[in-house]
Design a protein around this motif. Structure first.
Motif, PDB file in Angstrom:
ATOM      1  N   SER A 169      29.223  60.491 -25.206  1.00 17.99           N
ATOM      2  CA  SER A 169      27.983  60.407 -24.423  1.00 17.99           C
ATOM      3  C   SER A 169      27.261  59.093 -24.682  1.00 17.99           C
ATOM      4  O   SER A 169      26.485  58.626 -23.858  1.00 17.99           O
ATOM      5  N   GLU A 170      27.553  58.481 -25.858  1.00 20.92           N
ATOM      6  CA  GLU A 170      26.923  57.200 -26.175  1.00 20.92           C
ATOM      7  C   GLU A 170      27.782  56.030 -25.724  1.00 20.92           C
ATOM      8  O   GLU A 170      27.601  54.899 -26.182  1.00 20.92           O
ATOM      9  N   LYS A 171      28.761  56.328 -24.854  1.00 20.75           N
ATOM     10  CA  LYS A 171      29.642  55.309 -24.237  1.00 20.75           C
ATOM     11  C   LYS A 171      30.531  54.609 -25.252  1.00 20.75           C
ATOM     12  O   LYS A 171      30.986  53.498 -25.018  1.00 20.75           O
ATOM     13  N   VAL A 211      29.383  65.224 -25.500  1.00 25.66           N
ATOM     14  CA  VAL A 211      29.737  65.104 -26.910  1.00 25.66           C
ATOM     15  C   VAL A 211      29.311  63.727 -27.423  1.00 25.66           C
ATOM     16  O   VAL A 211      29.732  62.708 -26.882  1.00 25.66           O
ATOM     17  N   ASP A 212      28.503  63.702 -28.479  1.00 24.43           N
ATOM     18  CA  ASP A 212      28.097  62.395 -29.005  1.00 24.43           C
ATOM     19  C   ASP A 212      29.195  61.832 -29.901  1.00 24.43           C
ATOM     20  O   ASP A 212      30.153  62.512 -30.245  1.00 24.43           O
ATOM     21  N   SER A 213      29.024  60.558 -30.282  1.00 28.22           N
ATOM     22  CA  SER A 213      30.097  59.843 -30.979  1.00 28.22           C
ATOM     23  C   SER A 213      30.434  60.488 -32.319  1.00 28.22           C
ATOM     24  O   SER A 213      31.607  60.652 -32.682  1.00 28.22           O
ATOM     25  N   LYS A 242      39.481  56.411 -18.723  1.00 25.46           N
ATOM     26  CA  LYS A 242      39.066  57.036 -19.965  1.00 25.46           C
ATOM     27  C   LYS A 242      38.450  58.369 -19.583  1.00 25.46           C
ATOM     28  O   LYS A 242      37.946  58.530 -18.486  1.00 25.46           O
ATOM     29  N   ILE A 243      38.514  59.292 -20.491  1.00 27.60           N
ATOM     30  CA  ILE A 243      37.971  60.619 -20.208  1.00 27.60           C
ATOM     31  C   ILE A 243      36.523  60.643 -20.684  1.00 27.60           C
ATOM     32  O   ILE A 243      36.274  60.536 -21.900  1.00 27.60           O
TER      33      ILE A 243
END
Lengths: 141, 193
Positions: free
Chosen positions: B50-52, B90-92, B84-85
């Motif tokens: 979620s944080e790319k 989900v965060d890192s 990329k999925i």
């Protein structure tokens, strides 16, 4: 949980936050409950909370009915979906249904197929004899 | 294998199930031999938190554990060269933990049960919020064994505990019952509290 963000899980939208000051909204069975302090367990989406409750043991389920309203809601669904069809480990006593909303009265929480220690012995007074060739006279029985 | 750098050599050895351990070469995980013969066991996929942040992970590791990712790969919606999925839920930090879990269980599935359980216990030694982040990630990715592990952990946290203690453990400050309901419950089931 991570800092305030909106998460979508299978059509349920949950806003979670660690901060005490931020009101927490939770979609729950078409009702929005405002909570000002976040219990991470209660902040779970209802479908996940139900699965968590399905994992507990039968004896603990009854206590969960009284922990909080949110958990009670999950416990009721878990009871209908899961506990009615599974065998408790410890079944030495019958418990009253602590939650009687639908007016079913007393619910014995027992496994449907569990052998109950209620069978009366058919033996009487130690007489083990069996008549192999009963006479025509039925008074023997 | 075109580049003979150390990493490639390690991966090649790993793929052929020979691992350098304390200076010796130890054979393990025979399934890797079959995978190496069938094709590259080390095909990677990209997962985006979620944080790319992008995480590169072996395809077979995620395919073995996550139903969602397995379905994406199988139905062809994932293009290895470009895609990329995105895992916006989900965060890192959590994604890294999930990848660690899946990777360990893929590479060590032949370990004895005790070692795996010890590793799992250590793995779940996280702060209380971390446990729920993992639970939601495992639910989203449909990782059955991680879900069962977490359900079991929460079950043990609840097992045998009285209601007041459960509320304390899970930080439930507002139970939602009216004072009358709460008092009634305590009178009726004092042994629960």
């Amino acid at each position: 949980m991570s800092s305030p963000c909106t998460l979508t899980f299978r059509r349920k939208r949950v806003v979670v936050s660690n901060k005490v000051q931020v009101p927490l909204k939770r979609m729950c069975s078409d009702k929005i409950t405002l909570k000002f302090e976040c219990s991470p367990l209660e902040a779970l989406p209802l479908d996940i909370l139900i699965k968590v409750v399905c994992g507990v043991e039968h004896e603990d389920l009854h206590r969960l009915f009284h922990v909080s309203k949110t958990i009670r809601e999950a416990a009721l669904v878990a009871k209908d979906l899961h506990f009615e069809y599974s065998t408790p480990r410890n079944n030495t006593f019958a418990l009253y249904n602590p939650f009687d909303l639908d007016g079913n009265g007393l619910d014995e929480i027992e496994a449907p197929n569990k052998q109950l220690k209620k069978c009366k012995s058919r033996l009487s007074g130690g007489n083990l004899s069996l008549t192999l060739f009963p006479s025509m006279d039925e008074g023997d029985y | 294998m075109t580049q003979l750098d150390r990493l490639s050599v390690y991966h090649w050895l790993n793929a052929w199930c020979i691992k350098p351990v304390g200076g010796a070469l130890v054979r393990q995980e025979p399934e890797y031999i079959l995978l190496a013969l069938m094709g590259s066991p080390l095909k990677k996929i990209m997962l985006c938190s979620s944080e790319k942040e992008i995480f590169s992970v072996e395809e077979q590791v995620m395919v073995q554990h996550s139903v969602i990712i397995n379905n994406m790969i199988e139905d062809g919606s994932y293009n290895h060269e470009e895609s990329k999925i995105p895992l916006d839920c989900v965060d890192s930090k959590t994604l890294k933990k999930v990848i660690d879990y899946c990777t360990h269980h893929t590479h060590h599935h032949n370990d004895n049960q005790e070692d795996l359980e010890a590793w799992d216990a250590q793995f779940l030694n996280v702060d209380s919020n971390g446990l729920y982040d993992l639970l939601m990630a495992a639910n989203y990715l449909e990782i059955r064994n991680l879900l069962d592990l977490i359900y079991g952990t929460i079950k043990n946290m609840i097992k045998g505990k009285k209601i007041d203690e459960i509320r304390r453990i899970f930080n439930i400050k507002d139970h939602g019952f009216t004072p009358e309901e709460e008092e009634q419950n305590r009178k009726e089931y004092p042994h629960f509290y």
